[in-house]
Every structure is written in structure tokens, then in C-alpha cells.
Write a protein that holds these residues in place. Structure first.
Motif, PDB file in Angstrom:
ATOM      1  N   HIS A 137       2.310  -0.200   3.988  1.00 42.78           N
ATOM      2  CA  HIS A 137       1.997  -1.517   4.544  1.00 42.78           C
ATOM      3  C   HIS A 137       2.305  -2.592   3.509  1.00 42.78           C
ATOM      4  O   HIS A 137       1.898  -2.504   2.356  1.00 42.78           O
ATOM      5  CB  HIS A 137       0.518  -1.593   4.938  1.00 42.78           C
ATOM      6  CG  HIS A 137       0.103  -2.936   5.466  1.00 42.78           C
ATOM      7  ND1 HIS A 137       0.650  -3.486   6.604  1.00 42.78           N
ATOM      8  CD2 HIS A 137      -0.806  -3.846   5.002  1.00 42.78           C
ATOM      9  CE1 HIS A 137       0.107  -4.662   6.831  1.00 42.78           C
ATOM     10  NE2 HIS A 137      -0.784  -4.902   5.873  1.00 42.78           N
ATOM     11  N   THR A 182       0.850  -1.179   0.000  1.00 39.22           N
ATOM     12  CA  THR A 182       0.000   0.000   0.000  1.00 39.22           C
ATOM     13  C   THR A 182       0.892   1.236   0.000  1.00 39.22           C
ATOM     14  O   THR A 182       1.522   1.540   1.018  1.00 39.22           O
ATOM     15  CB  THR A 182      -0.929   0.019   1.224  1.00 39.22           C
ATOM     16  OG1 THR A 182      -1.677  -1.195   1.256  1.00 39.22           O
ATOM     17  CG2 THR A 182      -1.875   1.204   1.180  1.00 39.22           C
ATOM     18  N   GLN A 193       0.430   4.439   0.172  1.00 42.22           N
ATOM     19  CA  GLN A 193       0.124   5.543   1.084  1.00 42.22           C
ATOM     20  C   GLN A 193       0.593   5.269   2.507  1.00 42.22           C
ATOM     21  O   GLN A 193       1.087   6.165   3.197  1.00 42.22           O
ATOM     22  CB  GLN A 193      -1.381   5.828   1.069  1.00 42.22           C
ATOM     23  CG  GLN A 193      -1.778   7.076   1.848  1.00 42.22           C
ATOM     24  CD  GLN A 193      -3.239   7.422   1.651  1.00 42.22           C
ATOM     25  OE1 GLN A 193      -4.006   6.662   1.072  1.00 42.22           O
ATOM     26  NE2 GLN A 193      -3.641   8.593   2.126  1.00 42.22           N
ATOM     27  N   THR A 194       0.464   4.020   2.947  1.00 44.42           N
ATOM     28  CA  THR A 194       0.836   3.672   4.321  1.00 44.42           C
ATOM     29  C   THR A 194       2.131   2.877   4.407  1.00 44.42           C
ATOM     30  O   THR A 194       2.639   2.655   5.503  1.00 44.42           O
ATOM     31  CB  THR A 194      -0.279   2.858   4.981  1.00 44.42           C
ATOM     32  OG1 THR A 194      -0.417   1.602   4.287  1.00 44.42           O
ATOM     33  CG2 THR A 194      -1.594   3.624   4.943  1.00 44.42           C
TER      34      THR A 194
END
Length: 306
Positions: A41, A36, A38-39
């Protein structure tokens, strides 16, 4: 480089717009990964066999090519086999696979080039073919043409396919008939001097972005007439696949490989096998999902309306 994946052969990257994440396979690493942006993760699933491609299902599952079988996967455990491809050709395996705008899984085969110890096998013959697998369980051979290494499935329109043979350093165009079969092979883009074509994706303007593997160290953008209008340099030697992602589909993500590279080379270039992100001033197309029949017109409408 946004993530040091260290993939042996990263491939088949796709943007999961429902979860805002990237998903791809590492063929020789025997794993599927998700990231991910944006994070940051990261998830990793280790498998007993080699995944060669992955697509997203309309029901939230995944469709996965696993060497000899097309499989369903629910993001846990091992993918469940749905069908063996080419059971009478045990020396072949699956390679590239992409969900098309018709909701079918378009997949190619090739002679297996990976030994049991994960080393490279020589003497590759042109025994690969192209197939279309539909959600009702039908597998259809769509052409009698043979390929050395099947790669790239891009659909510039609902009735047109662009695909590649990596061994021939060529992209080909086909018209798709109403029954899913392909018309005569048409030369599309050939003899680019750097590397060879691997995975590709389509942008919203009709440009085809292709990862130039085997030392190409770049992406090319091919126009509908087959001419190359952009070359983008990459900090990896073997880019393998690409897709547009992010909520605006404005970032191009690229996987890469480190297969057959020496320890000395990797010490000097640890980014090989990494995941890369590029901002190129062009947007991509929404992802197609297995079992969902989506027209290009409706996909463009969804993109333009956000």
C-alpha cells in the motif's frame, strides 16, 4: 527495488513501527510518501513547499523540516510551522533531520543549493550548523562548527553523536554534554573513495550504515572505531538515506535520487530514485519519537523481547 518511487531526491526514510510502514520525503518533488511493504500500500502527500526531513511524534503526528521551518504535521494538508530556523540567514535552508533518543529533533542547515526552478545552484559555502529542537519549543544551536551539507544524525550511545558533512566526504563524532551541546569535533571516518556520505542508520551491533550518494552506488558499514567492515553494492547511483524496518527490524530500506541525471541515463536506468530493500543478516534499532525520552538500554530491551 521494492517500489519505483521515481524520487527526485528521496530522503529521511524512517520506519513507522505503529503502522508497519516506511515514511520518507522527496525534497524537490515536494512530497511525502508512505509505503507498507507487506501489503504494498502506497500513500502520497503533495505539498506546496519542499520537505527536507521527517520524524515521528510520540503523539502520532510527525515533525517535518520544511526548508526554513520546523513543522508539525498530522498526516493531512500542509505541515504547520512551529519555528523558523536561522531567520537572519535567508540564504540557508534545513537539510537532514532525525529524532534522537532524547526525544528531540536534531536538524542541520546548509546554504540553499536549489533554484526556484528546481535546478542545482553552484558555489556552496560552508554556512550550515547543527541544532536541537525540543518538544517544549526550544531551539538550541549545539555547536559552533560549520558544514557544507549537513547529513547523518546517528547516536551510538546516549551521549555520543555521529554526523556528516557531505561536501567534505567525512563523518565526525561528538560527545553530547548534559545540556545538549556538543564537545569538540572528532574525525571519525574520512576519504572513502566512492561518492560521499548522505543519510545513515544504526544497527543493533553498533554498526553505522551510510548511503554513499553522488555516484557512490553503495552502502558502507562503519564500526565504532571508524573502520569500514562492509560495502554493499546497490543498483542505484545516488543512494540517499537508509533505515531498518519490518517487524523484526531485519530489513534495511534505502531511498535514492535522480537529481541532475540526464534523460538518457534514466532511460537506461529507470530504477534511479527507487526504494530498495536488503537482507543483511543484522537487525536495526527501534525508532525514536519526538517528545519521548527513550534510553538506548530500554530500546535494546524492547528489541530483544520483540
Amino acid at each position: 527495488m521494492i517500489f519505483q518511487a521515481a524520487d527526485t531526491v528521496g530522503e529521511s526514510i524512517v520506519w513507522d513501527d505503529r503502522r508497519d510502514r516506511l515514511v520518507w520525503v522527496d525534497i524537490i518533488g515536494r512530497r511525502i510518501q508512505a509505503f507498507t511493504p507487506q501489503t504494498r500500500h502506497h500513500q502520497l502527500w503533495r505539498l506546496s513547499g519542499r520537505p527536507t526531513s521527517i520524524g515521528l511524534g510520540a503523539d502520532g503526528s510527525a515533525i517535518v523540516g520544511m526548508e526554513r521551518h520546523i513543522c508539525r504535521w498530522d498526516w493531512i494538508g500542509e505541515p504547520a510551522p512551529l519555528l523558523e530556523v536561522e531567520p537572519l540567514l535567508p540564504s540557508n535552508r534545513l537539510n537532514e533531520g532525525v529524532v534522537g533518543p532524547d526525544g528531540a529533533f536534531w536538524v542541520g542547515t546548509m546554504q540553499n543549493n536549489i533554484a526556484a526552478d528546481d535546478s542545482a545552484l553552484d558555489g556552496l559555502a560552508a554556512t550550515g550548523r547543527l541544532y536541537r529542537y525540543t518538544a517544549d519549543g526550544r531551539l538550541q544551536q549545539v555547536s559552533d562548527d560549520t558544514f557544507g551539507i549537513t547529513n547523518t544524525f546517528v547516536f551510538p550511545s546516549r551521549n555520543r553523536l555521529v554526523t556528516a558533512d557531505t561536501t567534505k566526504n567525512a563523518l565526525y563524532g561528538y560527545e553530547i554534554g548534559a545540556d545538549g551541546t556538543l564537545g569538540p569535533q572528532q574525525p571519525f571516518q574520512q576519504r572513502f573513495a566512492r561518492g560521499a556520505p548522505d543519510g545513515s542508520c544504526l544497527d543493533a551491533e553498533g554498526g553505522i550504515w551510510t548511503a554513499r550518494v553522488a555516484g557512490g552506488a553503495c552502502l558502507t558499514r562503519t564500526l565504532p572505531d571508524g573502520s569500514i567492515d562492509r560495502i554493499v553494492e546497490l543498483p542505484c547511483s545516488w543512494p540517499t538515506s537508509c533505515c531498518f524496518g519490518g517487524r523484526e527490524l531485519s530489513t534495511l530500506y534505502v531511498t535514492s535520487a535522480r537529481f541532475t541525471m540526464t534523460a538518457e541515463h534514466l532511460l537506461a536506468r529507470p530504477q534511479e530514485g527507487g526504494l530498495f530493500a536488503l537482507e543483511l543478516g543484522v537487525k536495526g534499532m527501534p525508532v525514536a519519537r519526538f517528545g519521548a525520552n527513550v534510553t538506548h538500554q530500554s530500546r535494546r530491551r524492547r528489541l530483544s523481547t520483540g
